[in-house]
Design an enzyme around this catalytic site. Structure first.
Site, PDB file in Angstrom:
ATOM      1  CG  HIS A 328     105.958  -1.976  57.079  1.00 61.24           C
ATOM      2  ND1 HIS A 328     104.849  -1.180  57.218  1.00 61.24           N
ATOM      3  CD2 HIS A 328     106.007  -2.326  55.758  1.00 61.24           C
ATOM      4  CE1 HIS A 328     104.231  -1.065  56.055  1.00 61.24           C
ATOM      5  NE2 HIS A 328     104.913  -1.740  55.155  1.00 61.24           N
ATOM      6  CB  CYS A 329     107.078   1.551  61.969  1.00 59.12           C
ATOM      7  SG  CYS A 329     105.856   0.368  62.544  1.00 59.12           S
ATOM      8  CB  ILE A 330     111.844   3.030  60.817  1.00 61.53           C
ATOM      9  CG1 ILE A 330     112.528   1.697  60.509  1.00 61.53           C
ATOM     10  CG2 ILE A 330     111.376   3.085  62.277  1.00 61.53           C
ATOM     11  CD1 ILE A 330     113.867   1.517  61.222  1.00 61.53           C
TER      12      ILE A 330
END
Length: 356
Positions: A328-330
């Site tokens: 989700h972060c990338i």
């Protein structure tokens, strides 16, 4: 997505991380188009390593965390899209931030919006896309550990932050959780702890081990969620998704990182902020982190029950975790043209069995 390359964050000259990013891009590509921003120095390498159908564009950045540096794209009732460009200070600036400088990262959102041909709101306060999670119907999840941290907006009160979230995201209800995942170097981003599966249903990272410091954090979050009401007055159903591990940075992994002034050091034996909740929901798929852990399969099965109309795809993402985040972060989604905010259901959602 953005392409990883800095050797003080990504081990082995970033080659293992690049392979993981390419695998994640390929998994998402089965569901929707993918664009990857790449530096001029890495353009040829990224074009060679990424799937052929990925659109590669040249974007300068300090690192690859596009959830936090990219725009949050909002839609009005007529389906018109516009991007919110938050101020970015590398998760705390000179008071606990992860690296310096971050000037190129703070320009990423504006560049993406120009590439996509979308208008831009420049927000007047520090925020990262991973520190918020919305249900599309006026409710937002956040953590006190992150949004009330004095290294973000020390002059803003809780009420003022809520008002700004309402102004820029259109939300009417903010549900405050306490802390995020143990030792998350973002200061407790909510996207590693809890997220909406759909309006009225939240997935929460969990552990049954009462000795683990994550147990008290997740238990507190569960109690807050069960006591809360969303923007339409509904109680929330909480689905527990058991964490892997705990997982730790290996000595050989730490040894293959370059040292650089201004970058937070990583040492062998450090606990990693591993969570299956850090997944990406696509149009037809859900791409979930996998760690070579005995709980990997249970996480896939649990998410398959929660997302019955999507294919759940597991991708080995330990290399992303070593850099400080996960899938989700990338990633940062761009709503399709004509997308509109979801209207609340007129009938209550059918209760679902909580995940183990």
């Amino acid at each position: 997505m953005l392409w990883p390359e800095r050797p003080d964050v990504w081990r082995g000259g970033a080659k293992p991380a690049q392979a993981a990013f390419a695998a994640i891009a390929a998994a998402i590509l089965t569901s929707e188009p993918v664009t990857v921003g790449v530096s001029a120095a890495q353009y040829a390498n990224a074009t060679e390593r990424l799937p052929r159908d990925v659109r590669v564009v040249e974007i300068s950045a300090n690192d690859a965390w596009v959830r936090d540096t990219g725009p949050t794209i909002v839609c009005d009732a007529r389906g018109r899209r516009r991007g919110v460009d938050w101020i970015f200070n590398a998760w705390g600036g000179f008071d606990g931030g992860t690296y310096f400088p971050w000037d190129l990262d703070d320009q990423v959102a504006g560049k993406i919006l120009r590439i996509e041909g979308l208008d831009r709101y420049r927000a007047p306060f520090v925020l990262e896309g991973g520190s918020i999670h919305v249900d599309g119907q006026g409710t937002c999840l956040v953590t006190e550990e992150c949004l009330l941290n004095p290294n973000r907006n020390p002059r803003l009160s809780r009420a003022q932050i809520e008002a700004l979230l309402g102004e820029y995201l259109g939300v009417r209800t903010v549900i405050w959780l306490g802390r995020g995942v143990v030792l998350d170097e973002t200061s407790g981003h909510v996207d590693n702890l809890a997220c909406f599966a759909r309006p009225g249903e939240v997935v929460l990272t969990w552990t049954d081990d009462r000795r683990d410091p994550q147990y008290a954090i997740s238990r507190d979050a569960e109690q807050r969620l069960r006591a809360a009401r969303d923007a339409h007055g509904r109680r929330l159903t909480v689905h527990k998704l058991h964490q892997p591990g705990p997982l730790y940075l290996r000595e050989e992994e730490a040894a293959s990182l370059d040292a650089r002034p201004g970058t937070r050091p990583r040492r062998g034996g450090d606990r990693l902020a591993a969570s299956y909740v850090n997944f990406y929901v696509g149009n037809r798929s859900v791409v979930v982190p996998q760690f070579g852990d005995p709980r990997d399969a249970a996480a896939r099965r649990g998410l398959a029950r929660l997302f019955p109309t999507r294919r759940v795809v597991g991708v080995d993402s330990r290399e992303v975790l070593l850099g400080g985040g996960n899938i989700h972060c990338i990633t940062q989604q761009v709503p399709r043209v004509g997308a509109r905010p979801r209207r609340p259901s007129t009938t209550p959602a059918r209760p679902r069995k909580a995940l183990s």
